[in-house]
Write a protein that holds these residues in place. Sequence first.
Motif, PDB file in Angstrom:
ATOM      1  N   ARG A   1       0.829  -1.218   0.000  1.00  0.00           N
ATOM      2  CA  ARG A   1       0.000   0.000   0.000  1.00  0.00           C
ATOM      3  C   ARG A   1       0.858   1.260   0.000  1.00  0.00           C
ATOM      4  NH1 ARG A   1      -3.692  -3.320   3.152  1.00  0.00           N
ATOM      5  NH2 ARG A   1      -2.524  -2.844   5.053  1.00  0.00           N
ATOM      6  N   ILE A   2       1.973   1.233   0.733  1.00  0.00           N
ATOM      7  CA  ILE A   2       2.877   2.396   0.732  1.00  0.00           C
ATOM      8  C   ILE A   2       3.386   2.660  -0.678  1.00  0.00           C
ATOM      9  CG2 ILE A   2       5.130   3.239   1.499  1.00  0.00           C
ATOM     10  CD1 ILE A   2       4.638   1.730   4.158  1.00  0.00           C
ATOM     11  N   ILE A   3       3.794   1.596  -1.359  1.00  0.00           N
ATOM     12  CA  ILE A   3       4.305   1.734  -2.727  1.00  0.00           C
ATOM     13  C   ILE A   3       3.228   2.283  -3.656  1.00  0.00           C
ATOM     14  CG2 ILE A   3       5.111   0.434  -4.743  1.00  0.00           C
ATOM     15  CD1 ILE A   3       7.249   0.898  -2.542  1.00  0.00           C
ATOM     16  N   GLN A   4       2.031   1.767  -3.543  1.00  0.00           N
ATOM     17  CA  GLN A   4       0.936   2.262  -4.379  1.00  0.00           C
ATOM     18  C   GLN A   4       0.644   3.730  -4.070  1.00  0.00           C
ATOM     19  OE1 GLN A   4      -2.896   0.075  -5.693  1.00  0.00           O
ATOM     20  NE2 GLN A   4      -3.461   1.025  -3.770  1.00  0.00           N
ATOM     21  N   ASP A   5       0.627   4.093  -2.794  1.00  0.00           N
ATOM     22  CA  ASP A   5       0.337   5.473  -2.406  1.00  0.00           C
ATOM     23  C   ASP A   5       1.420   6.443  -2.879  1.00  0.00           C
ATOM     24  OD1 ASP A   5      -1.973   4.597  -1.204  1.00  0.00           O
ATOM     25  OD2 ASP A   5      -1.178   4.655   0.841  1.00  0.00           O
ATOM     26  N   LEU A   6       2.636   5.951  -3.046  1.00  0.00           N
ATOM     27  CA  LEU A   6       3.725   6.795  -3.561  1.00  0.00           C
ATOM     28  C   LEU A   6       3.588   7.055  -5.057  1.00  0.00           C
ATOM     29  CD1 LEU A   6       6.798   5.327  -1.620  1.00  0.00           C
ATOM     30  CD2 LEU A   6       5.826   7.615  -1.361  1.00  0.00           C
ATOM     31  N   GLY A   7       2.675   6.346  -5.696  1.00  0.00           N
ATOM     32  CA  GLY A   7       2.403   6.593  -7.111  1.00  0.00           C
ATOM     33  C   GLY A   7       3.064   5.645  -8.076  1.00  0.00           C
ATOM     34  N   PHE A   8       3.610   4.553  -7.589  1.00  0.00           N
ATOM     35  CA  PHE A   8       4.256   3.602  -8.489  1.00  0.00           C
ATOM     36  C   PHE A   8       3.228   2.873  -9.340  1.00  0.00           C
ATOM     37  CE2 PHE A   8       7.732   4.354  -5.611  1.00  0.00           C
ATOM     38  CZ  PHE A   8       8.851   4.256  -6.430  1.00  0.00           C
ATOM     39  N   ASP A   9       3.653   2.471 -10.532  1.00  0.00           N
ATOM     40  CA  ASP A   9       2.762   1.804 -11.476  1.00  0.00           C
ATOM     41  C   ASP A   9       2.718   0.292 -11.275  1.00  0.00           C
ATOM     42  OD1 ASP A   9       2.059   4.166 -13.058  1.00  0.00           O
ATOM     43  OD2 ASP A   9       4.164   4.148 -13.660  1.00  0.00           O
ATOM     44  N   SER A  10       3.755  -0.283 -10.674  1.00  0.00           N
ATOM     45  CA  SER A  10       3.785  -1.721 -10.422  1.00  0.00           C
ATOM     46  C   SER A  10       4.682  -2.004  -9.229  1.00  0.00           C
ATOM     47  CB  SER A  10       4.281  -2.491 -11.653  1.00  0.00           C
ATOM     48  OG  SER A  10       5.670  -2.285 -11.851  1.00  0.00           O
ATOM     49  N   LEU A  11       4.565  -3.223  -8.711  1.00  0.00           N
ATOM     50  CA  LEU A  11       5.337  -3.638  -7.544  1.00  0.00           C
ATOM     51  C   LEU A  11       5.906  -5.025  -7.784  1.00  0.00           C
ATOM     52  CD1 LEU A  11       6.279  -3.563  -4.587  1.00  0.00           C
ATOM     53  CD2 LEU A  11       3.981  -4.315  -3.930  1.00  0.00           C
ATOM     54  N   ASP A  12       7.191  -5.183  -7.513  1.00  0.00           N
ATOM     55  CA  ASP A  12       7.864  -6.462  -7.715  1.00  0.00           C
ATOM     56  C   ASP A  12       8.403  -6.986  -6.387  1.00  0.00           C
ATOM     57  OD1 ASP A  12       8.969  -8.348  -9.860  1.00  0.00           O
ATOM     58  OD2 ASP A  12      10.781  -7.899  -8.722  1.00  0.00           O
ATOM     59  N   LEU A  13       8.325  -8.294  -6.204  1.00  0.00           N
ATOM     60  CA  LEU A  13       8.920  -8.956  -5.040  1.00  0.00           C
ATOM     61  C   LEU A  13      10.228  -9.589  -5.452  1.00  0.00           C
ATOM     62  CD1 LEU A  13       8.815 -10.023  -2.103  1.00  0.00           C
ATOM     63  CD2 LEU A  13       7.593 -12.026  -2.996  1.00  0.00           C
ATOM     64  N   ASN A  14      11.307  -9.194  -4.795  1.00  0.00           N
ATOM     65  CA  ASN A  14      12.633  -9.736  -5.128  1.00  0.00           C
ATOM     66  C   ASN A  14      12.858 -11.062  -4.417  1.00  0.00           C
ATOM     67  OD1 ASN A  14      15.582 -10.270  -4.634  1.00  0.00           O
ATOM     68  ND2 ASN A  14      15.777  -8.541  -6.011  1.00  0.00           N
ATOM     69  N   CYS A  15      13.021 -12.108  -5.204  1.00  0.00           N
ATOM     70  CA  CYS A  15      13.400 -13.426  -4.685  1.00  0.00           C
ATOM     71  C   CYS A  15      14.625 -13.911  -5.460  1.00  0.00           C
ATOM     72  CB  CYS A  15      12.260 -14.410  -4.822  1.00  0.00           C
ATOM     73  SG  CYS A  15      10.794 -13.968  -3.870  1.00  0.00           S
ATOM     74  N   GLY A  16      15.490 -12.964  -5.820  1.00  0.00           N
ATOM     75  CA  GLY A  16      16.642 -13.315  -6.634  1.00  0.00           C
ATOM     76  C   GLY A  16      17.967 -12.772  -6.154  1.00  0.00           C
TER      77      GLY A  16
END
Length: 341
Positions: A91-106
């Motif tokens: 939600r923080i990322i979305q509220d900052l205005g980002f267009d997408s969110l990725d989870l790093n598992c690499g």
Amino acid sequence: MSLLQKSFSLGSLTLPSNIFCAPLAGCSDLPFRRMLAKYKPGLIFCEMVKMDALVRQNPKTCRFLDFEPSMRPIGAQLCGSKPELAAECARIIQDLGFDSLDLNCGCPVDKVTKDGSGSGMLKTPQLIGDILANMVSAVKIPVTIKIRAGWDSSQINAVEIVKIAESAGAKAICIHGRTRAQAYRGPANWDWIRECKQAAQTIKVIGNGDVFSASDAERLFLYTRCDAILVARGTMGHPWIVEDIYEYLTTKKVPVRTSYERRDIFLEHLEHIISYQEERKAVQDLRRVGCWSLKNMQGASKLREAINRAESTLEIRKLVTDYAWEEVTISPKTEEETPSC
């Protein structure tokens, strides 16, 4: 179907292409992304940030997430192994205005994997599903995931994670064709990416690993049949690589950039760094960018050495401006080799 897609769907988000630029820890800061944005990639990512630091509103972490409208579409990448933080962070990322969110598992580095984050998550695939599901349920922006093929050669579980991510509602999964144990050693194994594409039902598969030229991108598309490509280290010192890929996939030609054009691009990056960083950090960053930009340019070794000895941004600017660029030649192999310091 054309390999290059000029309109690419990621959930409800429509991207201008299927050629993306990766989050690079310690590299893809705001000045770096300003340079990438000139060449219109389908998606640009900020540097990876840790969930724990994000919820604490750590100032350094917040700075990693700086972006400008010209960088859109823009993605954020999180790492962490706590499902209870996933929704809040999303939600923080979305509220900052980002267009997408990725989870790093690499991410393979010890300081990230020691708490089970990054590629440490590959050991707990069901936990990956829990975190993704929590993110997906919390936001409207598309959630994606980036993984390696497995922890080591005896634990290749990328296909299993594709199915878990798909069930959790992730819109895309990026496969780096190496294991955590490999780090960045040896060639990427694109077979693993192809297997993931064959296993995917609804989730988009993004290929990643050893794309250092436009022809590499074409070969990765053709071999794996992946839906999109994420260019990572290939952008270091060569921010125009996305434009090269566009041109090559369209006309089979690659734009030729002279030593003077590369000088001007370097100077532009220099100005972005100077305007964003304090002096000491700017000098450090310029040494690194100089290393990337001048590697494999015949006749530029003296300039690279001088930049590494320089003590001010003013000195570096003068070194670059006054250098005998007429003596610098571009090897055809330059775009094929890995930029590194």
